[in-house]
Design a protein around this motif. Sequence first.
Motif, short mmCIF file in Angstrom:
data_model
loop_
_atom_site.label_atom_id
_atom_site.label_comp_id
_atom_site.label_asym_id
_atom_site.label_seq_id
_atom_site.Cartn_x
_atom_site.Cartn_y
_atom_site.Cartn_z
N ILE A 7 0.85 -1.19 0.00
CA ILE A 7 0.00 0.00 0.00
C ILE A 7 0.88 1.24 0.00
N LEU A 8 0.62 2.14 -0.94
CA LEU A 8 1.32 3.43 -0.99
C LEU A 8 0.38 4.50 -0.46
N ILE A 9 0.85 5.27 0.53
CA ILE A 9 0.06 6.36 1.09
C ILE A 9 0.77 7.67 0.80
N ALA A 10 0.05 8.62 0.22
CA ALA A 10 0.62 9.94 -0.07
C ALA A 10 -0.18 11.01 0.65
N ASP A 11 0.49 11.73 1.55
CA ASP A 11 -0.17 12.80 2.33
C ASP A 11 0.92 13.75 2.81
N ASP A 12 0.64 15.05 2.78
CA ASP A 12 1.67 16.00 3.19
C ASP A 12 1.67 16.28 4.70
N GLU A 13 0.83 15.56 5.44
CA GLU A 13 0.80 15.71 6.89
C GLU A 13 1.50 14.52 7.54
N PRO A 14 2.71 14.73 8.11
CA PRO A 14 3.51 13.62 8.67
C PRO A 14 2.76 12.81 9.73
N ASP A 15 1.97 13.48 10.57
CA ASP A 15 1.25 12.76 11.64
C ASP A 15 0.26 11.75 11.06
N ILE A 16 -0.45 12.17 10.01
CA ILE A 16 -1.42 11.28 9.37
C ILE A 16 -0.71 10.09 8.72
N LEU A 17 0.39 10.38 8.03
CA LEU A 17 1.17 9.31 7.41
C LEU A 17 1.62 8.28 8.45
N GLU A 18 2.12 8.78 9.58
CA GLU A 18 2.65 7.89 10.62
C GLU A 18 1.56 7.00 11.22
N ILE A 19 0.40 7.61 11.49
CA ILE A 19 -0.72 6.86 12.09
C ILE A 19 -1.23 5.77 11.15
N ILE A 20 -1.44 6.16 9.87
CA ILE A 20 -1.95 5.19 8.89
C ILE A 20 -0.93 4.08 8.67
N GLN A 21 0.33 4.46 8.53
CA GLN A 21 1.38 3.47 8.31
C GLN A 21 1.45 2.47 9.46
N TYR A 22 1.42 2.97 10.68
CA TYR A 22 1.50 2.11 11.86
C TYR A 22 0.35 1.10 11.89
N ASN A 23 -0.86 1.57 11.67
CA ASN A 23 -2.04 0.71 11.77
C ASN A 23 -2.12 -0.31 10.64
N LEU A 24 -1.71 0.07 9.44
CA LEU A 24 -1.74 -0.88 8.32
C LEU A 24 -0.62 -1.91 8.44
N GLN A 25 0.54 -1.47 8.92
CA GLN A 25 1.64 -2.42 9.12
C GLN A 25 1.28 -3.44 10.21
N ALA A 26 0.53 -3.00 11.21
CA ALA A 26 0.10 -3.89 12.29
C ALA A 26 -0.82 -4.99 11.76
N GLU A 27 -1.46 -4.72 10.59
CA GLU A 27 -2.34 -5.70 9.97
C GLU A 27 -1.61 -6.58 8.95
N GLY A 28 -0.31 -6.36 8.83
CA GLY A 28 0.48 -7.21 7.95
C GLY A 28 0.74 -6.67 6.55
N TYR A 29 0.29 -5.43 6.28
CA TYR A 29 0.52 -4.83 4.96
C TYR A 29 1.92 -4.23 4.88
N GLU A 30 2.50 -4.24 3.69
CA GLU A 30 3.74 -3.52 3.44
C GLU A 30 3.36 -2.10 3.04
N VAL A 31 3.86 -1.10 3.76
CA VAL A 31 3.42 0.28 3.54
C VAL A 31 4.58 1.16 3.06
N ILE A 32 4.31 1.90 1.99
CA ILE A 32 5.26 2.86 1.44
C ILE A 32 4.63 4.24 1.58
N THR A 33 5.40 5.26 1.96
CA THR A 33 4.83 6.59 2.15
C THR A 33 5.45 7.62 1.21
N ALA A 34 4.67 8.64 0.91
CA ALA A 34 5.13 9.76 0.07
C ALA A 34 4.54 11.06 0.62
N LYS A 35 5.32 12.14 0.54
CA LYS A 35 4.89 13.42 1.14
C LYS A 35 4.25 14.37 0.14
#
Length: 224
Positions: A7-35
């Motif tokens: 899953i690739l998540i693109a958002d310019d708000e670091p807090d939102i990126l961190e929260i989404i990444q943490y929760n999706l990784q906890a479910e076993g997804y591989e998460v890539i982020t972009a600002k």
Amino acid sequence: MNSGKKILIADDEPDILEIIQYNLQAEGYEVITAKNGDEALEKAKKNLPDLVMLDIMMPGKNGIEVCKLLRLNPDFQKTLIVFLTALSDEGTEIKGLETGADDYLTKPISPKVLVSKVHALFRRLNKVETGIVKIGDLQIDREKYNVKYKDQDIILARKEFELLSLLASKPGKVFLRNEILNQIWGTEVIVGDRTIDVHIRKIRQKLNLDCITTVKGVGYKFEL
């Protein structure tokens, strides 16, 4: 259980990126982020994710521009694309859907709900019917997500394909609007009636065929 799904998540708000990444990784997804949009395009092409989650208001290219560019690339014809945005006006939603997005989630959204939505998207993706439907000169290949008319390829966005495939599965049958919403978008996703209208209009334009009839106040049927 979700190993292998990227899953690739693109958002310019670091807090939102961190929260989404943490929760999706906890479910076993591989998460890539972009600002921003440009970074999202670059990382999408490099990593070929199964799902791209785009904020609409981003520096550089916005989410709608990124979605449009991804859908022009054959590598992303089948990729799930979801908008995650604070904008909730109907015009923005329709514009997003017209560019080929599969879903539209409005911030703020709880991590638990977001994870549930992601699970639902992948479940529906796995339930896509296989087989080839042939009606006259129109051929719909459910396995390859390919549509041909008189041997010419017709490029449809994922939801457009699924909607056409559903209607064409039973020519002459009137599919109720609620029935279409539930089968194509699922009960977990709340979308408006305008969503169906947008997709029907795009299918008609791309096929250039008078094959989908509107039954006013009821739904739609396929006739060729």
